[in-house]
Motif scaffolding. Structure first.
Motif, PDB file in Angstrom:
ATOM      1  N   SER A 130     -12.861 -11.093 -15.839  1.00  0.00           N
ATOM      2  CA  SER A 130     -12.900 -12.100 -14.782  1.00  0.00           C
ATOM      3  C   SER A 130     -13.153 -11.411 -13.445  1.00  0.00           C
ATOM      4  CB  SER A 130     -11.604 -12.904 -14.721  1.00  0.00           C
ATOM      5  OG  SER A 130     -10.563 -12.126 -14.157  1.00  0.00           O
ATOM      6  N   LEU A 131     -13.711 -12.167 -12.520  1.00  0.00           N
ATOM      7  CA  LEU A 131     -13.993 -11.633 -11.192  1.00  0.00           C
ATOM      8  C   LEU A 131     -12.702 -11.211 -10.502  1.00  0.00           C
ATOM      9  CD1 LEU A 131     -16.181 -11.111  -9.051  1.00  0.00           C
ATOM     10  CD2 LEU A 131     -15.912 -13.495  -8.312  1.00  0.00           C
ATOM     11  N   SER A 132     -11.581 -11.830 -10.865  1.00  0.00           N
ATOM     12  CA  SER A 132     -10.299 -11.512 -10.232  1.00  0.00           C
ATOM     13  C   SER A 132      -9.839 -10.091 -10.533  1.00  0.00           C
ATOM     14  CB  SER A 132      -9.224 -12.507 -10.688  1.00  0.00           C
ATOM     15  OG  SER A 132      -9.007 -12.420 -12.078  1.00  0.00           O
ATOM     16  N   GLU A 133     -10.413  -9.444 -11.558  1.00  0.00           N
ATOM     17  CA  GLU A 133     -10.038  -8.071 -11.882  1.00  0.00           C
ATOM     18  C   GLU A 133     -10.568  -7.072 -10.863  1.00  0.00           C
ATOM     19  OE1 GLU A 133     -10.692  -7.018 -16.081  1.00  0.00           O
ATOM     20  OE2 GLU A 133     -10.833  -9.160 -16.484  1.00  0.00           O
ATOM     21  N   GLY A 134     -11.552  -7.459 -10.070  1.00  0.00           N
ATOM     22  CA  GLY A 134     -12.053  -6.604  -9.002  1.00  0.00           C
ATOM     23  C   GLY A 134     -13.069  -5.562  -9.411  1.00  0.00           C
ATOM     24  N   LEU A 135     -13.584  -5.644 -10.635  1.00  0.00           N
ATOM     25  CA  LEU A 135     -14.587  -4.673 -11.078  1.00  0.00           C
ATOM     26  C   LEU A 135     -15.974  -4.985 -10.516  1.00  0.00           C
ATOM     27  CD1 LEU A 135     -13.434  -4.352 -14.807  1.00  0.00           C
ATOM     28  CD2 LEU A 135     -12.844  -2.887 -12.858  1.00  0.00           C
ATOM     29  N   LEU A 136     -16.216  -6.258 -10.227  1.00  0.00           N
ATOM     30  CA  LEU A 136     -17.393  -6.686  -9.467  1.00  0.00           C
ATOM     31  C   LEU A 136     -16.905  -7.359  -8.199  1.00  0.00           C
ATOM     32  CD1 LEU A 136     -19.889  -8.451 -11.959  1.00  0.00           C
ATOM     33  CD2 LEU A 136     -20.012  -6.110 -11.087  1.00  0.00           C
ATOM     34  N   GLU A 169      -7.705 -20.038  -6.525  1.00  0.00           N
ATOM     35  CA  GLU A 169      -7.708 -19.082  -7.644  1.00  0.00           C
ATOM     36  C   GLU A 169      -9.052 -19.071  -8.364  1.00  0.00           C
ATOM     37  OE1 GLU A 169      -5.129 -17.118  -7.952  1.00  0.00           O
ATOM     38  OE2 GLU A 169      -4.140 -18.192  -6.308  1.00  0.00           O
ATOM     39  N   TRP A 170     -10.133 -19.396  -7.659  1.00  0.00           N
ATOM     40  CA  TRP A 170     -11.436 -19.583  -8.297  1.00  0.00           C
ATOM     41  C   TRP A 170     -11.932 -18.334  -9.019  1.00  0.00           C
ATOM     42  CZ3 TRP A 170     -15.771 -16.807  -6.601  1.00  0.00           C
ATOM     43  CH2 TRP A 170     -15.617 -16.108  -5.395  1.00  0.00           C
ATOM     44  N   ARG A 171     -11.584 -17.163  -8.528  1.00  0.00           N
ATOM     45  CA  ARG A 171     -12.068 -15.923  -9.160  1.00  0.00           C
ATOM     46  C   ARG A 171     -11.524 -15.760 -10.586  1.00  0.00           C
ATOM     47  NH1 ARG A 171     -11.202 -14.565  -3.821  1.00  0.00           N
ATOM     48  NH2 ARG A 171     -13.037 -13.762  -2.693  1.00  0.00           N
ATOM     49  N   GLN A 172     -10.370 -16.343 -10.867  1.00  0.00           N
ATOM     50  CA  GLN A 172      -9.803 -16.239 -12.215  1.00  0.00           C
ATOM     51  C   GLN A 172     -10.624 -17.024 -13.246  1.00  0.00           C
ATOM     52  OE1 GLN A 172      -5.622 -17.222 -12.290  1.00  0.00           O
ATOM     53  NE2 GLN A 172      -5.131 -15.857 -10.583  1.00  0.00           N
TER      54      GLN A 172
END
Length: 236
Positions: free
Chosen positions: A92-98, A137-140
């Motif tokens: 997920s984007l929330s992980e911060g890898l991207l 919380e959209w990134r999740q």
């Protein structure tokens, strides 16, 4: 009773989707939509995009709507889901890898050469709409998928606005150079599992009637045809 879902993007556009119910007369839909249309006109919003039963088409065309295309809706209960492809990895984007910009670029890449005929919004408007609809919380909800460490596609599972357990994909797509290899079917399977994690009990997906690629994915993953609607648009 609310008969339409509406996504409002400030002064730029409204996205309106008819909620079809068997026991609601045609006149009730026309009355409520007329109120929506009058408010849209009064506020001077840029344009209105509408998904609605095609039996209303002549009424809409008389009011200066133009028809863009037609979509089909498929549905599936989220019990007894098929096995997933272990070669595909997802984050997920929330992980911060991207970061958000990189995700937007991947999203835009997945939209290339799409068979869907609805007008594509600029990417910044798409991302703003995503944030507005999915909340803080959209990134999740923003997932991307890799195979052999190469970016393969994206999926954005969420619970449909106004429901408690209807799963939808805000967007689903595969990068152009990896299409035709069965990745779409497998990423879609994973997306159904992710919807279940968001507590959806059933899934509803839609695509253009001419998008045979997506229709094949629906059918391969056990989805059944539920409905057909027209896509209509009016500009201020």
């Amino acid at each position: 009773m609310n008969l339409f879902n509406i996504i409002k993007n400030k002064q730029e556009y409204w996205l309106v989707d008819q909620i079809k119910k068997n026991d609601i007369p045609k006149e009730a839909y026309l009355h409520q939509f007329t109120q929506i249309l009058e408010e849209w006109d009064r506020l001077g919003i840029g344009y209105l995009s509408l998904l609605m039963d095609e039996r209303f088409e002549s009424w809409l065309l008389q009011r200066k709507f133009c028809k863009i295309s037609s979509i089909v809706e498929y549905t599936r209960k989220l019990a007894d889901l098929p096995e997933m492809d272990g070669q595909i990895v997802w984050h997920s984007l929330s992980e911060g890898l991207l970061d958000d910009r990189e995700y937007g670029e991947l999203y835009d890449l997945c939209r290339l050469e799409s068979a869907n005929k609805n007008k594509k919004l600029p990417m910044d408007q798409v991302m703003n709409s995503l944030k507005n609809e999915l909340g803080p919380e959209w990134r999740q909800h923003c997932y991307y998928f890799t195979k052999d460490e190469a970016l393969a596609g994206i999926s954005i599972p969420h619970i449909e606005m106004g429901t408690e357990d209807e799963g939808r994909l805000f967007y689903f797509g595969v990068v152009p150079n990896l299409r035709g290899q069965g990745l779409g079917i497998n990423i879609h399977k994973i997306s159904l599992v992710l919807l279940k994690k968001f507590l959806a009990n059933y899934y509803v997906g839609s695509t253009d009637v001419n998008n045979s690629y997506m229709i094949k994915i629906f059918e391969k993953n056990g989805c059944e045809l539920r409905d057909r609607k027209g896509i209509y648009r009016i500009v201020k």
